[in-house]
Design a protein around this motif. Structure first.
Motif, PDB file in Angstrom:
ATOM      1  N   GLN A 127       0.828  -1.202   0.000  1.00  0.00           N
ATOM      2  CA  GLN A 127       0.000   0.000   0.000  1.00  0.00           C
ATOM      3  C   GLN A 127       0.863   1.253   0.000  1.00  0.00           C
ATOM      4  N   LEU A 128       1.873   1.281   0.842  1.00  0.00           N
ATOM      5  CA  LEU A 128       2.736   2.451   0.935  1.00  0.00           C
ATOM      6  C   LEU A 128       3.565   2.611  -0.325  1.00  0.00           C
ATOM      7  N   ALA A 129       3.988   1.499  -0.917  1.00  0.00           N
ATOM      8  CA  ALA A 129       4.886   1.560  -2.067  1.00  0.00           C
ATOM      9  C   ALA A 129       4.242   2.262  -3.252  1.00  0.00           C
ATOM     10  N   TRP A 130       3.004   1.936  -3.575  1.00  0.00           N
ATOM     11  CA  TRP A 130       2.417   2.536  -4.776  1.00  0.00           C
ATOM     12  C   TRP A 130       1.797   3.893  -4.514  1.00  0.00           C
ATOM     13  N   ARG A 131       1.301   4.110  -3.307  1.00  0.00           N
ATOM     14  CA  ARG A 131       0.612   5.383  -3.082  1.00  0.00           C
ATOM     15  C   ARG A 131       1.582   6.562  -2.999  1.00  0.00           C
ATOM     16  N   GLN A 132       2.867   6.301  -2.723  1.00  0.00           N
ATOM     17  CA  GLN A 132       3.816   7.411  -2.630  1.00  0.00           C
ATOM     18  C   GLN A 132       4.160   7.984  -4.001  1.00  0.00           C
ATOM     19  N   HIS A 133       3.785   7.274  -5.090  1.00  0.00           N
ATOM     20  CA  HIS A 133       4.072   7.758  -6.437  1.00  0.00           C
ATOM     21  C   HIS A 133       2.909   8.541  -7.044  1.00  0.00           C
ATOM     22  N   ILE A 134       1.797   8.633  -6.356  1.00  0.00           N
ATOM     23  CA  ILE A 134       0.622   9.314  -6.906  1.00  0.00           C
ATOM     24  C   ILE A 134       0.915  10.780  -7.238  1.00  0.00           C
ATOM     25  N   PRO A 135       1.556  11.554  -6.359  1.00  0.00           N
ATOM     26  CA  PRO A 135       1.838  12.957  -6.711  1.00  0.00           C
ATOM     27  C   PRO A 135       2.689  13.104  -7.964  1.00  0.00           C
ATOM     28  N   ALA A 136       3.632  12.186  -8.180  1.00  0.00           N
ATOM     29  CA  ALA A 136       4.476  12.265  -9.372  1.00  0.00           C
ATOM     30  C   ALA A 136       3.644  12.068 -10.631  1.00  0.00           C
ATOM     31  N   LEU A 137       2.682  11.158 -10.594  1.00  0.00           N
ATOM     32  CA  LEU A 137       1.831  10.926 -11.758  1.00  0.00           C
ATOM     33  C   LEU A 137       0.907  12.115 -12.010  1.00  0.00           C
ATOM     34  N   ALA A 138       0.366  12.671 -10.950  1.00  0.00           N
ATOM     35  CA  ALA A 138      -0.499  13.840 -11.106  1.00  0.00           C
ATOM     36  C   ALA A 138       0.286  15.001 -11.709  1.00  0.00           C
ATOM     37  N   SER A 139       1.514  15.199 -11.262  1.00  0.00           N
ATOM     38  CA  SER A 139       2.361  16.270 -11.792  1.00  0.00           C
ATOM     39  C   SER A 139       2.728  16.008 -13.245  1.00  0.00           C
ATOM     40  N   ALA A 140       2.997  14.745 -13.590  1.00  0.00           N
ATOM     41  CA  ALA A 140       3.350  14.402 -14.966  1.00  0.00           C
ATOM     42  C   ALA A 140       2.179  14.647 -15.907  1.00  0.00           C
ATOM     43  N   ALA A 141       0.976  14.288 -15.484  1.00  0.00           N
ATOM     44  CA  ALA A 141      -0.203  14.527 -16.316  1.00  0.00           C
ATOM     45  C   ALA A 141      -0.400  16.022 -16.551  1.00  0.00           C
TER      46      ALA A 141
END
Length: 229
Positions: A18-32
């Motif tokens: 759970q912690l591993a994938w959720r920490q990348h959410i801001p990076a994806l939002a910024s990339a979009a």
């Protein structure tokens, strides 16, 4: 071959996963958002390069502008290729059937049905680029920089279509991931846990507000009171 690990819808996630994938959410939002900004910046300046029918009249300026747009967008596609598969697998593991039918992210989850193809084909573009660069290292050691720049433009141009797709699918992935991560946060107390804590605090408050304990009872054999005269 899939570029992301297989997952099962509704499968419980461990705290580590759970912690591993959720920490990348801001990076994806910024990339979009970065892809959208690159597209908007190009749209804002592209009209002067074209005539009323949309055909380029300044072909060099038009081509240079697209090269800049594609290069900027590809940087953000790389972020999706790095973190997108892991976050997508986490979303699909955390989501249940009902989440696709109704709820705050039902539309976002439905929009993710095509993101597999987008990531796969963008990954193929990157793989082909890696192969080209490997061949250049072997056969063109003295001219690598010149040819690499041209190859890079081709990669970015081919990748623009997938960048454009991710400008729509990427925000949906980030929103769905953020919502589902919050719902499945292992560190967040459950409703029952919060109720138990509230009851414990209430009981403690009652004890602190209760009157002082009564005095100790008299001894078992008290002395008789003196007789009055």
């Amino acid at each position: 071959m899939p570029i992301y690990p297989a997952s099962h819808e509704g499968q419980p996630l461990t705290a580590t996963d759970q912690l591993a994938w959720r920490q990348h959410i801001p990076a994806l939002a910024s990339a979009a958002a970065g892809i959208r900004q690159a597209s908007d910046a190009w749209d804002a300046v592209s009209d002067p390069f074209c005539d009323e029918d949309g055909w380029p009249i300044d072909e060099k300026g038009y081509a240079d502008g697209k090269v800049t747009r594609d290069a900027e967008a590809w940087k953000h596609v790389e972020v999706f290729l790095t973190y997108g598969p892991e976050v997508l697998a986490g979303v699909r593991a955390a989501a249940h059937g009902a989440d696709y039918v109704e709820g705050p992210v039902s539309e976002d989850l439905r929009q993710l049905r095509g993101i597999d193809t987008t990531l796969e084909r963008a990954g193929q573009v990157r793989h082909e680029w890696d192969q080209v660069m490997a061949l250049m290292d072997d056969s063109l050691p003295g001219s690598r920089e010149i040819y690499a720049s041209h190859a890079q433009e081709i990669r970015n141009s081919e990748g623009w279509h997938y960048a454009d797709e991710l400008s729509l699918q990427g925000p949906a992935l980030a929103r769905a991931a953020s919502y589902l991560a919050e719902q499945a946060d292992p560190d967040r107390p459950s409703q029952n846990d919060r109720a138990q804590v509230a009851l414990a605090r209430s009981a403690l408050g009652n004890r602190e507000a209760s009157p002082a304990s009564p005095p100790a009872p008299p001894a078992s054999n008290p002395k008789p009171p003196p007789h009055s005269r």
